[in-house]
Design an enzyme around this catalytic site. Sequence first.
Site, PDB file in Angstrom:
ATOM      1  N   TYR A  57       0.719  -1.266   0.143  1.00  0.00           N
ATOM      2  CA  TYR A  57       0.464   0.400  -0.424  1.00  0.00           C
ATOM      3  C   TYR A  57       1.079   1.112   0.155  1.00  0.00           C
ATOM      4  CZ  TYR A  57      -3.306   3.511   1.126  1.00  0.00           C
ATOM      5  OH  TYR A  57      -4.604   4.498   0.902  1.00  0.00           O
ATOM      6  N   THR A 193      -8.497  16.832  -2.373  1.00  0.00           N
ATOM      7  CA  THR A 193      -7.207  15.985  -3.597  1.00  0.00           C
ATOM      8  C   THR A 193      -8.398  15.724  -4.605  1.00  0.00           C
ATOM      9  OG1 THR A 193      -6.388  14.757  -1.627  1.00  0.00           O
ATOM     10  CG2 THR A 193      -6.338  13.517  -3.813  1.00  0.00           C
ATOM     11  N   ARG A 202      -3.992  -1.034  -9.039  1.00  0.00           N
ATOM     12  CA  ARG A 202      -2.563  -0.473  -8.176  1.00  0.00           C
ATOM     13  C   ARG A 202      -2.165  -2.301  -7.677  1.00  0.00           C
ATOM     14  NH1 ARG A 202      -4.229   3.777  -3.067  1.00  0.00           N
ATOM     15  NH2 ARG A 202      -4.333   5.007  -4.738  1.00  0.00           N
ATOM     16  N   HIS A 336      -0.064  11.971  -6.554  1.00  0.00           N
ATOM     17  CA  HIS A 336      -0.208  10.719  -6.277  1.00  0.00           C
ATOM     18  C   HIS A 336       0.784  10.004  -6.017  1.00  0.00           C
ATOM     19  CE1 HIS A 336      -4.148  10.568  -3.329  1.00  0.00           C
ATOM     20  NE2 HIS A 336      -3.662   9.305  -2.730  1.00  0.00           N
ATOM     21  N   SER A 368       5.561  13.390  -4.582  1.00  0.00           N
ATOM     22  CA  SER A 368       5.989  13.293  -5.904  1.00  0.00           C
ATOM     23  C   SER A 368       6.796  13.373  -6.161  1.00  0.00           C
ATOM     24  CB  SER A 368       4.820  13.088  -7.225  1.00  0.00           C
ATOM     25  OG  SER A 368       2.777  13.296  -6.503  1.00  0.00           O
ATOM     26  N   TYR A 371      12.327  13.099  -2.843  1.00  0.00           N
ATOM     27  CA  TYR A 371      13.278  11.966  -1.384  1.00  0.00           C
ATOM     28  C   TYR A 371      14.527  13.216  -0.933  1.00  0.00           C
ATOM     29  CZ  TYR A 371      10.120   8.319  -3.638  1.00  0.00           C
ATOM     30  OH  TYR A 371       8.975   7.794  -4.064  1.00  0.00           O
TER      31      TYR A 371
END
Length: 442
Positions: A57, A193, A202, A336, A368, A371
Amino acid sequence: MTDQIERPTATPPSPGRARQNAIYSAGVFGHIPSVPADFAELERRAKRAMGPRAWAYIGGGAGEGATMRANRAAFDDWAIVPRVLRDVSRRDLSVDLFGTTLPAPVLFSPVGAGELAHPDSDIHIGSAAAELGVPYIFSNQGCSPMEDTAAAMEAVTPGAPRWFQLYWSTDDALVESLVRRAETMGAEAIVVTLDTTMLGWRPQDLNLGSLPFARAEGIAQYTSDPRFRDIVAERIANPPGAAGPKVELTRAAVSTLFSMARHLPGSLLKNLASPVPKQSVQTFLDIYSRPSLTWDDIAGLQKRTSLPVVLKGILHPDDARTAVEMGIDGIIVSNHGGRQVDGSISSLHALPDVVAAVDGRAKVLIDSGVYTGADAFKALALGADAVCIGRPHMYGLAINGRDGARDAVANIIAELDLTLGLSGHTDVTSLTPDALRHLGRR
């Protein structure tokens, strides 16, 4: 008269130097950070810490993962071009968002069903954000009622900034209730959103047959809401006409029932035989999001709240223009995290056109694929006012709870500070595309 000699004032440690010093000082005594300083190792350790359902997930994406890969490749398309022989001894990371001055242009993104990574996830994430003084965007699919998360943040830092993410339900009265609760608990913005009016394809979740919400994970904003409880009570009193699927009594089914029961407030649940657990989950699945959402609904929200309205999920400049023309306060350029549309444009590649379309009339944020601190630098140079961090703080949470979530984002802020100075800049608000060179495709 004795001449007064002006002595240079000591420069307080910057976030980057302070973070480095803390880690290296602890290292003298044999202590190493629980949260890795590089994303690759952070991700590896988080995967080991999570179970298969959690990793599917949180770490997974849509389709074959092309959008997730594109998000990362986009940052590699831009190179930082450092400048030298500039006084960078003092640097300023602060930004203003909707009247609040933040110590860094960084927010904790909303991530649903966070308890898959760690119990009481929202409480820990909110507390981590409060320690750093940056906003947490409460997930509408959170695992703690928003009031509990807000109280936890207040206990750490009174007035700690927080926003609220809104998923637009098919029940307008529920939308109204969620907005009112967000206002009451001190939200400084409502983030709508737009890109999840239905779940994307997914495969990682599908291959496990795993949807957290079907086990009542990530629906605490709903089960704590008076309007949602009324809907559930109405459905129990007057069951929908269509019969549900026949229940097969298996070990997994029993486990799911206990999961449902465990996640419901005591006031909703009297015993395991109660229809409340199943009906609460089914009600959520039926009404949580509305595919018919339009600009008219957003205009209605603007009239119903005095809070800034931020639209999350905008990638096309025409949508950005429409948003600012109707007076929207902010935009989050987002796909997303690559979890909705496989093969979508990356957020970073979409950013410059959105910034141009907005033309300073609203705040522009991005998520998105952000990092690292260097990623944040590039996004800010391309026009973003701030960046939102998703998977890194969830990975830190999985590894070491509240402290892990805090440290993962603290590392990003520290690297941003050092990258800013080492590239010859002193203020994040003055970064421009001139700080970068485009290397690859667009």
